[in-house]
Scaffold this motif. Sequence first.
Motif, short mmCIF file in Angstrom:
data_model
loop_
_atom_site.label_atom_id
_atom_site.label_comp_id
_atom_site.label_asym_id
_atom_site.label_seq_id
_atom_site.Cartn_x
_atom_site.Cartn_y
_atom_site.Cartn_z
N ALA A 217 29.91 -7.58 6.44
CA ALA A 217 30.13 -7.59 7.89
C ALA A 217 29.52 -6.35 8.53
CB ALA A 217 31.63 -7.65 8.18
N GLU A 218 29.63 -5.21 7.85
CA GLU A 218 29.02 -3.98 8.36
C GLU A 218 27.50 -4.07 8.34
OE1 GLU A 218 30.62 -0.89 5.93
OE2 GLU A 218 32.66 -1.07 6.75
N ARG A 219 26.97 -4.69 7.28
CA ARG A 219 25.51 -4.83 7.17
C ARG A 219 24.96 -5.62 8.34
NH1 ARG A 219 23.35 -8.12 2.11
NH2 ARG A 219 24.23 -6.32 0.98
N TYR A 220 25.68 -6.68 8.73
CA TYR A 220 25.21 -7.54 9.81
C TYR A 220 25.86 -7.20 11.14
CZ TYR A 220 23.26 -10.36 6.03
OH TYR A 220 22.54 -10.79 4.94
N GLN A 221 26.56 -6.07 11.19
CA GLN A 221 27.21 -5.60 12.41
C GLN A 221 28.11 -6.67 13.03
OE1 GLN A 221 23.64 -4.33 14.53
NE2 GLN A 221 24.03 -2.22 13.91
N GLY A 222 28.80 -7.41 12.15
CA GLY A 222 29.75 -8.42 12.60
C GLY A 222 29.13 -9.73 13.05
N ASP A 223 27.81 -9.83 13.02
CA ASP A 223 27.14 -11.05 13.45
C ASP A 223 27.04 -12.02 12.28
OD1 ASP A 223 25.64 -13.02 14.59
OD2 ASP A 223 23.86 -11.79 14.98
N THR A 224 28.03 -12.89 12.11
CA THR A 224 28.07 -13.80 10.97
C THR A 224 26.93 -14.83 11.02
OG1 THR A 224 29.63 -15.25 12.14
CG2 THR A 224 30.56 -13.56 10.68
N ALA A 225 26.34 -15.04 12.19
CA ALA A 225 25.24 -15.99 12.30
C ALA A 225 24.03 -15.54 11.47
CB ALA A 225 24.84 -16.18 13.76
N ARG A 226 23.95 -14.23 11.19
CA ARG A 226 22.83 -13.69 10.41
C ARG A 226 23.06 -13.84 8.91
NH1 ARG A 226 22.40 -7.74 12.32
NH2 ARG A 226 20.76 -7.70 10.73
N MET A 227 24.28 -14.20 8.49
CA MET A 227 24.57 -14.37 7.07
C MET A 227 24.00 -15.69 6.56
SD MET A 227 28.55 -13.16 6.75
CE MET A 227 29.06 -11.47 7.04
N ASP A 228 23.63 -15.73 5.28
CA ASP A 228 23.20 -17.00 4.72
C ASP A 228 24.44 -17.83 4.34
OD1 ASP A 228 24.05 -16.45 1.99
OD2 ASP A 228 22.25 -15.25 1.70
N ILE A 229 24.22 -19.05 3.88
CA ILE A 229 25.35 -19.95 3.66
C ILE A 229 26.27 -19.47 2.55
CG2 ILE A 229 24.16 -21.97 4.58
CD1 ILE A 229 23.69 -22.88 1.67
N GLN A 230 25.77 -18.69 1.62
CA GLN A 230 26.62 -18.14 0.56
C GLN A 230 27.44 -16.97 1.08
OE1 GLN A 230 23.98 -19.28 -3.44
NE2 GLN A 230 24.17 -17.15 -2.80
N GLU A 231 26.82 -16.09 1.85
CA GLU A 231 27.49 -14.89 2.33
C GLU A 231 28.65 -15.20 3.27
OE1 GLU A 231 23.74 -11.74 2.28
OE2 GLU A 231 24.06 -13.02 4.00
N LYS A 232 28.52 -16.26 4.05
CA LYS A 232 29.56 -16.55 5.05
C LYS A 232 30.70 -17.41 4.51
CE LYS A 232 26.67 -18.41 7.92
NZ LYS A 232 26.01 -19.10 9.05
N ASP A 233 30.56 -17.92 3.28
CA ASP A 233 31.58 -18.81 2.71
C ASP A 233 32.50 -18.00 1.80
OD1 ASP A 233 33.03 -20.75 1.31
OD2 ASP A 233 31.38 -22.20 1.40
N THR A 234 33.62 -17.53 2.35
CA THR A 234 34.51 -16.64 1.60
C THR A 234 35.15 -17.34 0.41
OG1 THR A 234 36.29 -17.12 3.16
CG2 THR A 234 34.98 -15.15 3.58
N GLU A 235 35.45 -18.62 0.55
CA GLU A 235 36.05 -19.35 -0.57
C GLU A 235 35.06 -19.48 -1.71
OE1 GLU A 235 37.14 -22.64 -3.12
OE2 GLU A 235 35.48 -22.72 -1.68
N TYR A 236 33.80 -19.72 -1.38
CA TYR A 236 32.75 -19.79 -2.39
C TYR A 236 32.56 -18.44 -3.07
CZ TYR A 236 27.93 -19.71 -4.11
OH TYR A 236 26.81 -19.52 -4.88
#
Length: 224
Positions: free
Chosen positions: A155-174
Amino acid sequence: MGKLLIFEGLDGSGKGTQTALLCDTLRRRGMDLRQITFPDYESDSSALVRMYLSGRFGDRPDDVNAYASSTFFAVDRFASYKTVWGEFYRSGGLVVSDRYTTSNAVHQCSKLPPMHWDGFLNWLFDFEYKKLGIPEPDAVVYLAVDVEVSQRLLAERYQGDTARMDIQEKDTEYLARSRAAAEYCARTLGWRRVDCTRVEDGRKTMRPVEEIHAQVLAQLADIL
């Protein structure tokens, strides 16, 4: 043949930082080496990886099965080996990589029931090391980080912008499943574990970078 050292861990575990630190330390010792990273986003060989991670094949990692997605990453490694570092490695050189076949072990096992992990790992290593012919690593350093800490760092890397995360990074359960798979792989495959988190004032946080680096050097002392 040369030697191949791998850094493995969840997204946000500091693999890139520790890879760079190790390479800098070894160069100061006078060692010639090659530093690589996967996926190789600068190469055309990562096209399918980029499509997968950007959600072109589905919004969730599980939308592409473990075997299909493994081939995307494996082909990228094969191309890199054939065009970038293979000749150097075969002539006796030291190669240090941020991620490798081990990342398929971690991230794709997480898509399967644990009872199928051993079968998948046998398939994976036969596919990449035997059929594709890329080299097996001499050592894998596993940077163990709690999921909540790695998520905070992402979250710090992307400054809270989750739209910049890839599909693996944004899936906390995964990612939680990937952590369980990583722990299993580290235990059963003999990876060299470095614990990167600590509790400070009741809060889990990363240990200092140089402290982790010192433990990495200790873990690799027999090879280096």
